[in-house]
Design an enzyme around this catalytic site. Structure first.
Site, PDB file in Angstrom:
ATOM      1  N   LYS A 180       0.837  -1.196   0.000  1.00 34.67           N
ATOM      2  CA  LYS A 180       0.000   0.000   0.000  1.00 34.67           C
ATOM      3  C   LYS A 180       0.879   1.256   0.000  1.00 34.67           C
ATOM      4  O   LYS A 180       0.656   2.188  -0.786  1.00 34.67           O
ATOM      5  CB  LYS A 180      -0.894  -0.024   1.247  1.00 34.67           C
ATOM      6  CG  LYS A 180      -2.019   0.963   1.178  1.00 34.67           C
ATOM      7  CD  LYS A 180      -2.931   0.832   2.383  1.00 34.67           C
ATOM      8  CE  LYS A 180      -3.713  -0.459   2.372  1.00 34.67           C
ATOM      9  NZ  LYS A 180      -4.340  -0.791   3.617  1.00 34.67           N
TER      10      LYS A 180
ATOM     11  N   ARG B 213      -3.180   3.145   8.438  1.00 35.60           N
ATOM     12  CA  ARG B 213      -3.507   1.856   7.806  1.00 35.60           C
ATOM     13  C   ARG B 213      -2.307   0.940   7.775  1.00 35.60           C
ATOM     14  O   ARG B 213      -1.184   1.381   7.574  1.00 35.60           O
ATOM     15  CB  ARG B 213      -3.948   2.069   6.360  1.00 35.60           C
ATOM     16  CG  ARG B 213      -5.240   2.815   6.206  1.00 35.60           C
ATOM     17  CD  ARG B 213      -5.409   3.218   4.748  1.00 35.60           C
ATOM     18  NE  ARG B 213      -6.555   4.076   4.579  1.00 35.60           N
ATOM     19  CZ  ARG B 213      -7.735   3.665   4.109  1.00 35.60           C
ATOM     20  NH1 ARG B 213      -7.895   2.419   3.758  1.00 35.60           N
ATOM     21  NH2 ARG B 213      -8.736   4.493   3.994  1.00 35.60           N
TER      22      ARG B 213
ATOM     23  N   GLY C 167      -8.081  -7.100   4.679  1.00 32.63           N
ATOM     24  CA  GLY C 167      -8.882  -7.174   5.899  1.00 32.63           C
ATOM     25  C   GLY C 167      -8.234  -7.936   7.045  1.00 32.63           C
ATOM     26  O   GLY C 167      -8.849  -8.104   8.088  1.00 32.63           O
TER      27      GLY C 167
ATOM     28  N   MET D 264      -5.404  -7.157   8.689  1.00 33.70           N
ATOM     29  CA  MET D 264      -4.769  -6.332   9.721  1.00 33.70           C
ATOM     30  C   MET D 264      -5.608  -5.073   9.934  1.00 33.70           C
ATOM     31  O   MET D 264      -6.626  -4.891   9.288  1.00 33.70           O
ATOM     32  CB  MET D 264      -3.350  -6.006   9.312  1.00 33.70           C
ATOM     33  CG  MET D 264      -2.451  -7.225   9.393  1.00 33.70           C
ATOM     34  SD  MET D 264      -0.789  -6.851   8.942  1.00 33.70           S
ATOM     35  CE  MET D 264      -0.935  -6.366   7.256  1.00 33.70           C
TER      36      MET D 264
ATOM     37  N   ARG E 123      -3.661  -1.255  -5.783  1.00 30.73           N
ATOM     38  CA  ARG E 123      -2.884  -2.502  -5.707  1.00 30.73           C
ATOM     39  C   ARG E 123      -3.298  -3.356  -6.898  1.00 30.73           C
ATOM     40  O   ARG E 123      -4.333  -3.090  -7.527  1.00 30.73           O
ATOM     41  CB  ARG E 123      -3.149  -3.247  -4.406  1.00 30.73           C
ATOM     42  CG  ARG E 123      -4.597  -3.597  -4.236  1.00 30.73           C
ATOM     43  CD  ARG E 123      -4.879  -4.192  -2.884  1.00 30.73           C
ATOM     44  NE  ARG E 123      -6.322  -4.335  -2.712  1.00 30.73           N
ATOM     45  CZ  ARG E 123      -6.914  -4.522  -1.563  1.00 30.73           C
ATOM     46  NH1 ARG E 123      -6.212  -4.589  -0.468  1.00 30.73           N
ATOM     47  NH2 ARG E 123      -8.213  -4.666  -1.489  1.00 30.73           N
TER      48      ARG E 123
ATOM     49  N   HIS F  97     -16.299  -7.785   1.916  1.00 30.69           N
ATOM     50  CA  HIS F  97     -15.285  -8.711   2.420  1.00 30.69           C
ATOM     51  C   HIS F  97     -15.520 -10.134   1.912  1.00 30.69           C
ATOM     52  O   HIS F  97     -14.626 -10.798   1.400  1.00 30.69           O
ATOM     53  CB  HIS F  97     -15.311  -8.673   3.956  1.00 30.69           C
ATOM     54  CG  HIS F  97     -14.377  -9.635   4.603  1.00 30.69           C
ATOM     55  ND1 HIS F  97     -14.786 -10.871   5.029  1.00 30.69           N
ATOM     56  CD2 HIS F  97     -13.059  -9.561   4.845  1.00 30.69           C
ATOM     57  CE1 HIS F  97     -13.753 -11.508   5.540  1.00 30.69           C
ATOM     58  NE2 HIS F  97     -12.687 -10.730   5.440  1.00 30.69           N
TER      59      HIS F  97
ATOM     60  N   SER G 228      11.003 -43.564 -16.252  1.00 30.47           N
ATOM     61  CA  SER G 228       9.879 -42.740 -15.820  1.00 30.47           C
ATOM     62  C   SER G 228       9.744 -42.895 -14.305  1.00 30.47           C
ATOM     63  O   SER G 228       9.563 -44.014 -13.806  1.00 30.47           O
ATOM     64  CB  SER G 228       8.593 -43.182 -16.525  1.00 30.47           C
ATOM     65  OG  SER G 228       7.523 -42.389 -16.072  1.00 30.47           O
TER      66      SER G 228
ATOM     67  N   CYS H  87       5.718 -39.977 -13.815  1.00 26.88           N
ATOM     68  CA  CYS H  87       4.304 -40.288 -14.044  1.00 26.88           C
ATOM     69  C   CYS H  87       3.541 -40.482 -12.735  1.00 26.88           C
ATOM     70  O   CYS H  87       2.390 -40.874 -12.729  1.00 26.88           O
ATOM     71  CB  CYS H  87       4.145 -41.492 -14.964  1.00 26.88           C
ATOM     72  SG  CYS H  87       4.871 -42.988 -14.294  1.00 26.88           S
TER      73      CYS H  87
ATOM     74  N   TYR I  38      10.050 -34.823 -19.587  1.00 28.90           N
ATOM     75  CA  TYR I  38       8.608 -34.548 -19.587  1.00 28.90           C
ATOM     76  C   TYR I  38       7.989 -34.894 -18.238  1.00 28.90           C
ATOM     77  O   TYR I  38       8.575 -35.639 -17.449  1.00 28.90           O
ATOM     78  CB  TYR I  38       7.889 -35.346 -20.697  1.00 28.90           C
ATOM     79  CG  TYR I  38       7.911 -36.846 -20.492  1.00 28.90           C
ATOM     80  CD1 TYR I  38       6.936 -37.473 -19.711  1.00 28.90           C
ATOM     81  CD2 TYR I  38       8.911 -37.638 -21.042  1.00 28.90           C
ATOM     82  CE1 TYR I  38       6.958 -38.839 -19.499  1.00 28.90           C
ATOM     83  CE2 TYR I  38       8.943 -39.009 -20.838  1.00 28.90           C
ATOM     84  CZ  TYR I  38       7.964 -39.599 -20.063  1.00 28.90           C
ATOM     85  OH  TYR I  38       7.993 -40.947 -19.840  1.00 28.90           O
TER      86      TYR I  38
HETATM   87  C1  PEP Z   1       3.834 -44.505  -9.242  1.00 29.81           C
HETATM   88  O1  PEP Z   1       4.162 -45.348  -8.422  1.00 29.81           O
HETATM   89  O2  PEP Z   1       4.157 -43.318  -9.152  1.00 29.81           O
HETATM   90  C2  PEP Z   1       3.008 -44.885 -10.404  1.00 29.81           C
HETATM   91  C3  PEP Z   1       2.724 -44.016 -11.338  1.00 29.81           C
HETATM   92  O3  PEP Z   1       2.493 -46.123 -10.408  1.00 29.81           O
HETATM   93  P1  PEP Z   1       1.179 -46.572  -9.603  1.00 29.81           P
HETATM   94  O4  PEP Z   1       0.603 -45.348  -8.984  1.00 29.81           O
HETATM   95  O5  PEP Z   1       0.307 -47.210 -10.609  1.00 29.81           O
HETATM   96  O6  PEP Z   1       1.761 -47.520  -8.620  1.00 29.81           O
END
Ligand code: PEP
Ligand code: MG
Length: 943
Positions: A24, A94, A103, A105, A340, A456, A813, A881, A901
């Site tokens: 502020k 303020r 809100g 403080m 702000r 609020h 992975s 994954c 990825y």
């Molecule tokens: C994991 O273990 O991260 C995975 C993707 O396999 P699952 O969850 O199927 O065991």
């Protein structure tokens, strides 16, 4: 070290330094530099606040002298004198931290009023009513904030005086009543604090500064910082902004309001806001009077409206961001009291980002950075099903979009209590106050009977991405009786209601909801994110429908296709069970042969949908008993079957007895005779006995397969090696599906992935199997099949042996669900329901490691595995994954450590795309690595 200076006039302060002056203070300084009409004032720095706490809650030495000298300059500028009865200067005090905490403080207005200065105010304004109204507000606010009094007692006196005068609105009280009220307030202060109300304006000012400092450590401010993860690195201490009071309640050429430079609900490029004529700012913010839309000002105060339009343009051109600003008009003169960055819902952020790029106000990169990946989640929020024909019970203002159902609760504590029990609640209040914040956290949505879109309730709900309907005037709430009335309909506490914050509708009961569509603007923004990011984004999907959706949402492949999901379909399960229960290799072979075409057909559909993109098919992972009923279920079924069998044998006796009955009786029992006949047939064929035997056999098998720790047991590659015919069938299904599609001219990129690997020998074993099947399939189809072979890394030993695994694998992975389980030795099935909440609460663990990747432990293992894997194979592709692949902070970590990825659940794909772009843009500061133990060597870092 003591800083040189604690107090800066707005014109002296650096508008860029929010850390020192708070958001502020910096905004006021910046607007002063820009030449906007900011009332003169100064700011006490956040450093002074920190010093206050270091000093055992005493104001730092010299602070008040600095305040005094700045005040002199303000007096010179305004031509008014602080404490003068002739020409008094009044101040607003303020709070304002580096990060806006709306809100949370405290703020004190009209500071400087006392029994002398009030006379001056009356004289200058010739308005006794206004003066006493300001006085009574000041005493109440000061009493509550600086003297720690209970506000309720002030409200009770006010209610009594209103009743005595026969008025319902504060605005209808005349000067005498307000004078009387002020007198009663002063008496109350003396009674409760034991001392008279402080008359000396400088004493008032120093008490007010202290009160603001104290509010930094107030419960609701601490709760707010905890919830929004505001660490001291981001905001440490609050500044105090001391500003000349301007009055919006000086008659009908005065007003006060709040405005956004664009609509924060829709993102539309129009001045948006609310105002009240002849009122003070707190009336708007607290929702005490329902304000008018700023569009009405066009007619009511056209000159001011035009000025506000100019301010809107100036602010955006300067800040390159939508601004949320407060203003007051004092006798026709417009003042800007603060600005702000506007808090908006994700929908509005997306629209304004796209528009502001088109208007060349910001770059595409800035546009991408404006949308936080976690806020994008809001766009995945539910809406009321458009086919729903229900009629709303009442309609209020659409204050924060989305729809939610839950039990109506009438106070924040009850909302918190029920929320903790896992119940869905809607917080229903006349108006909300900052102390209700815990109720917001616990609720699905908020409903208020008073207040506008900037009240609020509306602001807080919008910030949290929760639906809110405000100003629903047909709703009459009786919090004591724990009920509300809408006309003649009663809502008791616990009754289900639905709020639709996108339309302002309130329904009785639970209304059906649907997921929202992704807008064209969002798609554009995501396409900009795609241009920035270097991290790939794939999906975890195992059905053709999932593949279609994943592609639509921008996935660049499937990073995890769990084949067991295909085994669980209703038509597959009996065959899978046949395979498991088979007594011989041949019998198992027969069942597997039936599964092959089904698995192949499934994979073909998925490959076809993902044409041109990689699809990682994971070989069977879960323990086989997961496909069988539980031992308990089977035992009870056997018991029931035996009872049926016993009943059948009684029936046989009936049949014998019936032979000796008189024929006329037998005729009347004919239907029974038929049934008994069927039963005898069943028994002759021994169908009942066979059924019992089959279930007993299944039970025996289930018992035989029982494991104490199934998640650490006979699963993944261990299963594949003990039952090679299963993996062989799956590999064959992948390669045959690919071959058939290739022959059709469909470009497929299959990847075969092995789960739960812990030694290179396991992976080699499966690799040889793959090579054998590949030869057979290629020969059979007369075609060469290009595919990749890789392994999941979800076992600690696999990380340690990554260098060897990479000799065989084309890709890794990380299965961080299992890797987290293995690293912590926390059961992923149980920990979240047992001790993890307590661990989080007690700060033993900062986060739930199954949700937020543990970069210090699991992350460290990942870094080692990447480094060692790529030492063997520099072009090794590495993905993730586990569930963390869709979590924004974890995505940033994955980018930083050089993953190729992330693969996440389908709805989170847009979040991952955006998070990956953010990670790239934030790359330089490598903040994510700050969490590491400084004693550890960083030799494993990939850079
Ligand atoms: C994991 O273990 O991260 C995975 C993707 O396999 P699952 O969850 O199927 O065991
Ligand atoms: Mg796993």
């Amino acid at each position: 070290m003591k800083p040189e200076k604690y107090v800066y006039l707005f014109e002296e302060a650096d508008g860029e330094n929010k850390k020192l002056y708070g958001g502020k203070g910096a905004g006021l300084a910046e607007m002063t530099h820009m030449g906007l009409a900011v009332p003169p004032g100064f700011v006490v720095t956040t450093e002074a606040c920190l010093q206050y706490y270091q000093n055992k809650k005493r104001l730092p030495k010299g602070l008040m002298e600095e305040v005094q000298s700045s005040l002199k300059k303000v007096e010179e500028k305004t031509g008014k004198l602080f404490g003068s009865p002739q020409n008094p200067l009044f101040l607003s005090v303020r709070s304002g931290a580096a990060i806006s905490m709306p809100g949370m403080m405290d703020t004190i207005l009209n500071l400087g009023l006392n029994s002398n200065t009030i006379e001056g105010l009356i004289r200058i304004t010739s308005d006794g009513r206004f003066a006493y109204d300001s006085y009574r507000r000041f005493i109440q606010l000061f009493g509550k904030i600086a003297l720690g009094m209970d506000e309720k007692e002030f409200d009770q006196i006010l209610a009594r005086i209103k009743e005595k005068s026969g008025v319902t609105e504060d605005i209808d009280l005349d000067a005498d009543c307000l004078k009387d009220l002020s007198g009663q307030y002063l008496a109350l202060v003396k009674k409760r604090t034991g001392s008279p109300f402080p008359e000396d304006p400088m004493a008032q000012l120093s008490l007010a500064i202290e009160a603001v400092f104290r509010s930094w450590m107030g419960k609701r401010a601490i709760d707010y910082r905890k919830e929004f993860k505001i660490t001291p690195e981001v905001a440490d201490g609050t500044a105090v902004n001391i500003c000349t009071m301007v009055f919006g309640n000086m008659g009908f050429d005065s007003a006060t309001g709040v405005a956004f430079t664009r609509d924060p609900g829709t993102g539309e490029n129009v001045l948006y806001g609310e105002y009240l004529v002849n009122a003070q700012g707190e009336d708007v913010v607290a929702g005490i009077r329902t304000p008018k839309s700023i569009q009405e000002m066009k007619k009511e105060m056209p000159r001011t409206y035009r000025e506000l339009e100019r301010v809107r343009k100036t602010l955006e051109a300067h800040f390159h961001e939508v601004q949320d600003f407060e203003f007051t008009v004092e006798k026709g003169k417009l003042y800007i009291l603060q600005t702000r960055n506007g808090k908006m819902n994700a929908h509005a952020i997306v629209k304004t980002s796209k528009d502001m790029v088109d208007e060349r106000l910001i770059t595409q990169q800035q546009a991408v950075l404006r949308l936080k990946p976690q806020d994008l989640e809001q766009l995945l929020h539910k809406q009321i099903d458009p086919n729903f024909k229900g009629k709303p019970a009442c309609v209020g203002l659409a204050a924060s979009p989305g729809a939610a159902s839950g039990k109506a609760v009438f106070d924040a504590d009850e909302a918190e209590r029920l929320g903790k029990l896992g119940q869905k609640v809607i917080l229903v209040r006349e108006e909300t106050k900052p102390e209700d914040i815990h109720g917001f956290f616990a609720s699905q949505g908020v409903l208020t009977s008073r207040g506008g879109k900037t009240s609020h309730a509306a602001v807080v709900a919008r910030g949290m991405g929760k639906p809110c309907v405000s100003g629903c005037e047909d709703l009459h709430i009786d919090p004591k009786a724990r009920e509300a009335m809408i006309k003649n309909i009663r809502i008791n506490e616990g009754d289900l209601i639905t709020v639709d914050g996108s339309r302002g509708d309130v329904y009785l009961g639970e209304a059906p909801t649907v997921d929202p569509e992704i807008s064209q603007h969002l798609l554009t923004l995501l396409s900009w994110a795609d241009k920035i990011r270097t991290l790939g984004v794939r999906a975890n999907a195992d059905t053709p429908e999932g593949a279609v959706k994943a592609r639509q949402l921008g996935a660049e492949g499937i990073g995890l296709c769990r084949t067991e999901r295909m085994f669980n379909a209703v038509d597959r399960l009996p065959i899978v069970r046949e395979m498991i229960l088979a007594g011989s290799k041949e019998a198992r072979g027969e069942a597997i042969a039936k599964l092959l075409p089904l698995q192949k057909a499934d994979l073909k559909k998925i490959f076809r949908e993902m044409e041109g993109l990689p699809v990682t098919v994971r070989l069977l992972d879960p323990p086989l008993h997961e496909f069988l009923p539980s031992a308990e279920e089977l035992a009870s079924e056997v018991r029931n079957l035996k009872e049926v069998d016993a009943a059948f044998s009684t029936m046989e006796n009936i049949s014998n007895a019936m032979k000796f009955l008189d024929p006329s009786f037998r005729e009347s029992l004919k239907p029974l005779e038929h049934m008994v006949g069927d039963i005898i047939e069943i028994r002759e064929k021994k169908l009942d006995k066979k059924l019992i035997r089959r279930q007993q056999e299944t039970l025996r098998k289930v018992k035989e397969m029982r494991e104490v720790n199934p998640m650490l047991g006979h699963r993944g590659v261990r299963l594949g090696i003990t039952y090679p015919e299963i993996y062989k069938m799956q590999i064959q299904a992948v390669l045959e599906a690919a071959a058939e599609l290739l022959k059709e001219g469909v470009q497929v990129q299959p990847e075969i992935m092995v789960p739960q690997v812990c030694t290179a020998q396991e992976l080699k074993w499966v690799h040889q199997l793959v090579q054998r099947v590949q030869k057979e399939v290629e020969k059979q189809y007369g075609i060469k099949i290009e595919f990749k072979f890789g392994t999941m890394i979800e076992v600690v030993r696999a990380c340690m042996r990554a260098g060897r695994l990479a000799e065989v694998a084309d890709f890794f992975s990380f299965g961080t669900n299992d890797l987290t389980q293995a690293t912590f030795s926390f059961s992923r099935e149980d920990a979240e329901n047992k001790f993890l909440p307590l661990y989080n609460e007690r700060k033993i663990l900062q986060d739930n490691p199954f949700e937020v990747l543990d970069v210090k432990g699991v992350g460290r293992l990942m870094m080692i595995a990447i480094e060692w894997g790529r030492k063997t194979k520099p072009d090794l592709k590495v993905g993730i994954c586990g569930e963390h692949g869709g979590h924004p902070e974890s995505v940033e970590f994955c980018h930083t450590i050089g993953l190729s990825y992330v693969s996440c659940s389908v709805p989170r794909i847009p979040i991952a795309r955006l998070a990956a772009a953010h990670a790239k843009l934030k790359e330089k500061d490598k903040k994510v690595l700050e969490g590491y133990d400084p004693d550890t060597s960083f030799s494993v870092l990939p850079y």
